[in-house]
Design a protein around this motif. Structure first.
Motif, PDB file in Angstrom:
ATOM      1  N   ASP A 158       1.108  -1.381   0.052  1.00 52.83           N
ATOM      2  CA  ASP A 158      -0.354  -0.204   0.142  1.00 52.83           C
ATOM      3  C   ASP A 158       0.699   0.686  -0.213  1.00 52.83           C
ATOM      4  OD1 ASP A 158      -2.650   1.543   0.437  1.00 52.83           O
ATOM      5  OD2 ASP A 158      -2.531   1.368   2.595  1.00 52.83           O
ATOM      6  N   THR A 181     -13.294   1.161  -2.703  1.00 51.18           N
ATOM      7  CA  THR A 181     -12.628   1.916  -1.496  1.00 51.18           C
ATOM      8  C   THR A 181     -13.840   2.957  -0.355  1.00 51.18           C
ATOM      9  OG1 THR A 181     -10.667   2.551  -0.938  1.00 51.18           O
ATOM     10  CG2 THR A 181     -11.417   3.806  -2.354  1.00 51.18           C
ATOM     11  N   PHE A 193     -10.994  -0.781   5.551  1.00 58.90           N
ATOM     12  CA  PHE A 193     -10.613   0.170   6.411  1.00 58.90           C
ATOM     13  C   PHE A 193     -10.930  -0.681   7.826  1.00 58.90           C
ATOM     14  CE2 PHE A 193      -9.206   3.879   3.730  1.00 58.90           C
ATOM     15  CZ  PHE A 193      -9.613   3.099   2.495  1.00 58.90           C
TER      16      PHE A 193
HETATM   17  C1  E4P Z   1      -5.930   1.036   0.613  1.00 59.74           C
HETATM   18  O1  E4P Z   1      -6.868   1.544  -0.231  1.00 59.74           O
HETATM   19  C2  E4P Z   1      -6.391   2.411   1.353  1.00 59.74           C
HETATM   20  O2  E4P Z   1      -5.702   3.522  -0.142  1.00 59.74           O
HETATM   21  C3  E4P Z   1      -5.035   2.571   2.815  1.00 59.74           C
HETATM   22  O3  E4P Z   1      -5.029   1.108   3.047  1.00 59.74           O
HETATM   23  C4  E4P Z   1      -5.096   3.274   2.973  1.00 59.74           C
HETATM   24  O4  E4P Z   1      -5.010   3.647   5.041  1.00 59.74           O
HETATM   25  P1  E4P Z   1      -4.634   5.006   6.297  1.00 59.74           P
HETATM   26  O5  E4P Z   1      -6.213   4.618   6.616  1.00 59.74           O
HETATM   27  O6  E4P Z   1      -3.448   4.561   6.970  1.00 59.74           O
HETATM   28  O7  E4P Z   1      -4.748   5.661   5.625  1.00 59.74           O
END
Ligand code: E4P
Length: 219
Positions: free
Chosen positions: A6, A108, A130
């Motif tokens: 990522d 997403t 997430f």
């Molecule tokens: C994945 O597709 C996301 O862009 C990413 O994992 C977001 O991570 P974060 O919450 O640490 O910004």
């Protein structure tokens, strides 16, 4: 469970490409903004480094512009590009439409099992729940992964679940136990997956013993 990296940092991706276990890359507008080049320039470099799905995110919020950006991004490398779309009405509409064109999508910013269900039904190739951002508001991110996995199994959906916003090695282990298909993991966390003090200690003692054996053989 497959592991993606990522990041939009080319040096990190270059190194990860030599490890033998990184199968794809996810980027987002914030990761791209850290690198100081255009999204197109960065994605063009990434597709040369990893022979797997590379998620490139649209920034438009309305359906017609999302579709326009999606087609532009997809043209960079139809073999590898996955169009990342936000969990919005327009994003889901774009996912369903791109599915008809055989263009893979990654929906997403998924924070609930019902949102994942919508992505499944909208024909997304991937959905990205997430974890870290849910933990930040004291919600149970692993329970969310378990629920989404259960819904996927109940109906035989083929959408792959990308566990995203991973902050630590424990997230990775728990996603694997919960049945996530993929974890997309920042470089720093990926590096720490490999480390264990007993591995280091074991290597030290094997090295010392191998040297003793080598000396005996020399005699
Ligand atoms: C994945 O597709 C996301 O862009 C990413 O994992 C977001 O991570 P974060 O919450 O640490 O910004």
């Amino acid at each position: 469970m497959k592991l993606f990296i990522d990041t939009a940092n080319i040096e990190e991706i270059k190194e990860a490409s030599t490890w033998g276990y990184i199968k794809g890359v996810t980027t987002n507008p914030s990761l791209i903004a850290k690198e100081g080049s255009s999204q197109k320039e960065i994605i063009e470099q990434i597709v040369k480094l990893i022979d797997g799905p590379i998620s490139a995110e649209v920034t438009a919020e309305d359906y017609p512009h999302m579709m326009e950006q999606a087609h532009e991004l997809y043209q960079i490398d139809p073999k590898h590009i996955v169009i990342k779309l936000p969990m919005t009405k327009d994003g889901l509409r774009a996912s369903a439409e791109l599915k008809k064109e055989n263009i893979p999508t990654n929906v997403t910013l998924c924070f609930s099992a019902n949102q994942a269900l919508l992505a499944f039904e909208a024909g997304a190739r991937y959905v990205s729940p997430f974890l870290g951002r849910l933990d930040d508001i004291s919600d149970d991110s692993i329970k969310l992964i378990e629920e989404i996995v259960q819904i996927k199994r109940n109906y035989g959906y083929t959408t792959e679940i990308i566990c995203a916003s991973i902050r630590n090695p424990d997230h990775v282990k728990k996603c694997a136990l919960a049945g996530g298909d993929i974890a997309t993991v920042p470089y720093k966390v990926l590096s720490s997956l490999l480390s264990h003090p007993l591995t280091d200690r074991g290597l030290d003692s094997f090295r010392i013993d191998a040297e003793k054996t080598a000396k005996l053989t020399e005699k």
